[in-house]
Write a protein that holds these residues in place. Structure first.
Motif, short mmCIF file in Angstrom:
data_model
loop_
_atom_site.label_atom_id
_atom_site.label_comp_id
_atom_site.label_asym_id
_atom_site.label_seq_id
_atom_site.Cartn_x
_atom_site.Cartn_y
_atom_site.Cartn_z
N GLN A 87 88.53 29.64 50.08
CA GLN A 87 88.83 30.38 48.86
C GLN A 87 89.00 29.40 47.70
O GLN A 87 89.71 28.40 47.82
N PHE A 88 88.35 29.71 46.59
CA PHE A 88 88.36 28.78 45.47
C PHE A 88 89.72 28.74 44.80
O PHE A 88 90.37 29.77 44.61
N GLU A 89 90.14 27.53 44.45
CA GLU A 89 91.36 27.31 43.68
C GLU A 89 91.05 26.35 42.55
O GLU A 89 90.43 25.30 42.76
N TRP A 90 91.47 26.71 41.35
CA TRP A 90 91.13 25.90 40.19
C TRP A 90 91.78 24.53 40.25
O TRP A 90 91.19 23.53 39.83
N ASP A 91 92.99 24.46 40.78
CA ASP A 91 93.67 23.16 40.85
C ASP A 91 92.99 22.20 41.82
O ASP A 91 93.15 20.99 41.70
N GLY A 92 92.25 22.73 42.77
CA GLY A 92 91.54 21.88 43.73
C GLY A 92 90.04 21.96 43.58
O GLY A 92 89.30 21.93 44.57
N ALA A 93 89.57 22.06 42.33
CA ALA A 93 88.13 22.24 42.09
C ALA A 93 87.30 21.04 42.53
O ALA A 93 86.11 21.18 42.82
N GLU A 94 87.93 19.84 42.59
CA GLU A 94 87.17 18.66 43.00
C GLU A 94 86.72 18.72 44.45
O GLU A 94 85.78 18.03 44.85
N ALA A 95 87.37 19.57 45.26
CA ALA A 95 87.04 19.63 46.68
C ALA A 95 85.82 20.49 46.96
O ALA A 95 85.32 20.49 48.10
N PHE A 96 85.30 21.20 45.96
CA PHE A 96 84.21 22.14 46.18
C PHE A 96 82.89 21.54 45.72
O PHE A 96 82.83 20.79 44.75
N VAL A 97 81.83 21.90 46.44
CA VAL A 97 80.50 21.35 46.18
C VAL A 97 79.94 21.97 44.91
O VAL A 97 80.04 23.18 44.70
N ARG A 98 79.33 21.14 44.08
CA ARG A 98 78.70 21.62 42.86
C ARG A 98 77.26 22.04 43.12
O ARG A 98 76.67 21.72 44.14
N GLN A 99 76.69 22.74 42.15
CA GLN A 99 75.31 23.18 42.22
C GLN A 99 74.36 22.00 42.01
O GLN A 99 74.78 20.94 41.54
N PRO A 100 73.08 22.15 42.38
CA PRO A 100 72.14 21.03 42.19
C PRO A 100 72.03 20.56 40.75
O PRO A 100 71.72 19.39 40.51
N ASP A 101 72.27 21.45 39.78
CA ASP A 101 72.20 21.03 38.38
C ASP A 101 73.51 20.45 37.88
O ASP A 101 73.62 20.12 36.69
N GLY A 102 74.51 20.32 38.75
CA GLY A 102 75.77 19.71 38.37
C GLY A 102 76.86 20.68 37.97
O GLY A 102 78.01 20.28 37.80
N SER A 103 76.54 21.97 37.81
CA SER A 103 77.54 22.95 37.43
C SER A 103 78.39 23.35 38.63
O SER A 103 77.94 23.29 39.78
N LEU A 104 79.60 23.76 38.35
CA LEU A 104 80.53 24.11 39.43
C LEU A 104 80.21 25.47 40.04
O LEU A 104 80.37 25.68 41.24
#
Length: 353
Positions: A87-104
């Protein structure tokens, strides 16, 4: 800088069409469009207004933080760097994989976040608010979404997504205007911008175009080269070759489609279960480590046997299906092809040929 993994440019992504003001109202505090724009800004959105000839256009953009908090409220699940969907959490956004174009977030996730923000604008007071739009009154009931009310009353005429000009121009340069290697496509960028279905469609077209070079070259060779006494075998050979090509293309496309699904769609849900897990088994206090290891070895051997049996059964079924397809096509079309080849050789008239 957003502070969560890098810089991400904010672009206008949602558009609204509202009627242009016919006359200036004395009190714009209760004007429908002004209230709508003010509520958008209170929700953290960036608003740009463009006045046209007959209507007014409202464009919305959202900072990454606003979208991130909306995604957290929606409890969206995203892939983490360890390969697990959480489940996505804004405070831990660094732990989630970004899209190929770099967007979250992908466009689908951004759209759901926009929808959550916009539909979350409701009348929080306990009283009915009377709004006006060109001498027309609108009653905004308590806890009623503002956008739906304005849409039902015809104030908001259309709601539609907008093109991101920066990404669109990048796709034009790397995809649409790339003439030298027209079969090589930026599939990941297409998926991030247009979605999975459109990206899969264009990946199929690219693979189909590359594979069509083989039957095209083979057919052109058979048409131009004179095989003299072996000419009667040309059509059957070409017929069998095209059937084999079609079967191989289908099998290789299945593999390519599986690669795309593994890249974009496979999920690894995490379920909360009571107790701890040790080697994919539940750890219980009354079980000794020796018993746990023995049970784990037995279950692993059973899983291996089942996997091998299913694997061989899958190979057998695939071979059977391919054989049925090839034999059925040969049995149905080969007699007609042979008859055509015989008539072609028997007829002497060039006009009839």
């Amino acid at each position: 800088m957003n502070g969560h993994g890098g810089e991400e440019q904010t672009a206008f992504e949602i558009g609204f069409v509202v009627p242009k003001k016919a006359v200036e109202q004395e009190d714009e505090k209760y004007d429908c469009v002004e209230v709508l724009v003010d509520e958008f800004r209170k929700a953290g959105l960036i608003v740009d207004r463009v006045v046209g000839l007959n209507d007014e256009f409202i464009k919305l953009a959202a900072p990454l933080e606003t979208l991130g908090k909306a995604a957290a409220e929606l409890q969206l699940k995203k892939r983490t760097h360890i390969g697990v969907d959480l489940q996505f959490e804004w405070d831990g956004a660094e732990a989630f994989v970004r899209q190929p174009d770099g967007s979250l977030f992908s466009w689908c996730e951004r759209f759901h976040s926009y929808q959550h923000i916009i539909n979350g604008i409701v009348n929080k007071s306990k009283f009915v608010v009377t709004l006006k739009s060109n001498s027309k009154e609108v009653r905004w009931e308590p806890k009623e979404p503002l956008l739906r009310k304005l849409q039902s009353d015809g104030i908001v005429k259309e709601v539609f997504p907008l093109h991101d000009e920066t990404k669109r121009k990048q796709l034009l340069r790397s995809w649409a205007l790339k003439w030298r290697d027209f079969t090589n496509q930026p599939i990941d960028e297409i998926c991030s911008y247009f979605g999975m279905k459109i990206a899969t469609y264009f990946d199929f077209l690219g693979m189909y175009t590359r594979w069509m070079l083989f039957p095209a070259a083979f057919g052109l060779t058979l048409q131009l080269v004179d095989f003299r006494s072996m000419q009667f075998l040309v059509l059957p050979v070409f017929f069998i070759s095209v059937i084999s090509w079609a079967v191989l293309f289908l099998q290789f496309w299945k593999r390519q489609n599986s690669v795309l699904l593994a890249r974009w769609q496979i999920n690894y849900p995490v379920e909360t279960e009571p107790g701890y897990k040790f080697l994919e088994m539940e750890w219980r206090s009354f079980q000794s480590p020796v018993e746990l290891m023995r049970r784990w070895g037995m279950e692993k051997s059973k899983e291996k046997e089942v996997f091998q049996r299913e694997e061989w059964f899958g190979h057998l079924m695939r071979f059977r299906n391919d054989a049925i397809v090839i034999l059925s096509i040969i049995c149905l079309q080969l007699p007609f092809e042979l008859a055509y080849a015989h008539l072609y050789e028997a007829i002497r008239s060039g006009f009839m040929k």
